[in-house]
Design a protein around this motif. Sequence first.
Motif, short mmCIF file in Angstrom:
data_model
loop_
_atom_site.label_atom_id
_atom_site.label_comp_id
_atom_site.label_asym_id
_atom_site.label_seq_id
_atom_site.Cartn_x
_atom_site.Cartn_y
_atom_site.Cartn_z
N UNK A 124 9.62 45.43 56.64
CA UNK A 124 10.97 45.01 57.01
C UNK A 124 11.85 46.25 56.95
N UNK A 125 12.44 46.62 58.07
CA UNK A 125 13.26 47.82 58.15
C UNK A 125 14.68 47.42 58.52
N UNK A 126 15.63 47.81 57.68
CA UNK A 126 17.02 47.40 57.91
C UNK A 126 17.96 48.54 57.59
N UNK A 127 19.26 48.26 57.65
CA UNK A 127 20.27 49.26 57.35
C UNK A 127 20.99 48.96 56.05
N UNK A 128 21.15 49.99 55.21
CA UNK A 128 21.85 49.81 53.93
C UNK A 128 20.88 49.74 52.76
N UNK A 129 20.93 50.72 51.88
CA UNK A 129 19.97 50.79 50.78
C UNK A 129 20.04 49.59 49.84
N UNK A 130 21.20 48.96 49.71
CA UNK A 130 21.34 47.82 48.80
C UNK A 130 20.44 46.67 49.20
N UNK A 131 20.03 46.62 50.47
CA UNK A 131 19.21 45.51 50.94
C UNK A 131 17.77 45.60 50.46
N UNK A 132 17.31 46.78 50.04
CA UNK A 132 15.89 46.91 49.67
C UNK A 132 15.50 45.97 48.53
N UNK A 133 16.13 46.04 47.36
CA UNK A 133 15.73 45.10 46.30
C UNK A 133 16.03 43.64 46.65
N UNK A 134 17.09 43.39 47.41
CA UNK A 134 17.43 42.02 47.78
C UNK A 134 16.36 41.41 48.67
N UNK A 135 15.87 42.19 49.63
CA UNK A 135 14.84 41.67 50.53
C UNK A 135 13.48 41.61 49.85
N UNK A 179 13.06 40.80 46.74
CA UNK A 179 13.14 39.55 45.99
C UNK A 179 13.05 38.34 46.91
N UNK A 180 13.66 38.45 48.10
CA UNK A 180 13.60 37.35 49.05
C UNK A 180 12.16 37.09 49.46
N UNK A 181 11.42 38.14 49.80
CA UNK A 181 10.02 37.97 50.22
C UNK A 181 9.20 37.32 49.12
N UNK A 182 9.40 37.75 47.89
CA UNK A 182 8.68 37.14 46.77
C UNK A 182 9.06 35.67 46.62
N UNK A 183 10.33 35.35 46.83
CA UNK A 183 10.77 33.95 46.69
C UNK A 183 10.15 33.05 47.75
N UNK A 184 9.75 33.63 48.88
CA UNK A 184 9.10 32.84 49.93
C UNK A 184 7.59 32.81 49.76
N UNK A 185 7.10 33.45 48.70
CA UNK A 185 5.66 33.41 48.42
C UNK A 185 4.87 34.57 48.98
#
Length: 240
Positions: free
Chosen positions: A116-127, A129-135
């Motif tokens: 997953x490639x996005x803009x803004x370093x703050x999104x790295x830990x958030x995403x 955690x999101x992926x882990x939350x979806x299994x």
Amino acid sequence: MRILLLNGNTDSAMTERMRALATAALPRLGLAHVALVPATARFGARYIASRVAAAIAGHAVLEQVAEHAGSVDAIAIACFGDPGLDAARELAGIPVTGMADASLALALAAHPRVALLTGGAAWVPMLEEFALSRGWPRERVLVRAVAPTGDMIAREPERALALLADAAEDAVAEGAACVVLGGAGLAGLAPHLAPRLAVPVLDSLECLLRHAATPLPVPPPPGRTPTAGLSPALAARLAP
């Protein structure tokens, strides 16, 4: 089929940009039967780039879901990180999907490891955690970001392409078999990045459209109806 294209950011110009890109993509995706209903969050951040902004966006998304759920067939949260996704599914009584959830589901159905490639370093830990939350375990999902935020990339996409290409190449070197360009600000850039990489590049907006148009039913939680616990006015708005 009517799909609510719901921007969790407050930037209406971004909503219009996504609507235009999505409308152009529908025939190519075999979704000419889909009609898009664009909507923009009424409050919160112009472009989400922090946990605080994401939390506020979840509330703004729910307000729009409550307003529109009775007049559309499905809801597509057009905001990477999918603010309010699970609450929206509980509230809406119709299928709801989000950009990140749809992208992960489609990419990982075809590839053992994706980036997953996005803009803004703050999104790295958030995403992450999101992926882990979806299994999805870390072994299957790499999250990478370039320094410019998504809204900066949307304003000057040509300047960001080299940064995105470098980050994508690094992810491929780490084993990613597919790269997802994630976020409203990166929508439409996949065709420009794909020739630079040896792996497929997916557009999260197109993943969202594909998933929203063929969603699995989302039942309400056991023992509850979709409107249980809501105010009478809100329950009436969502009633079939």
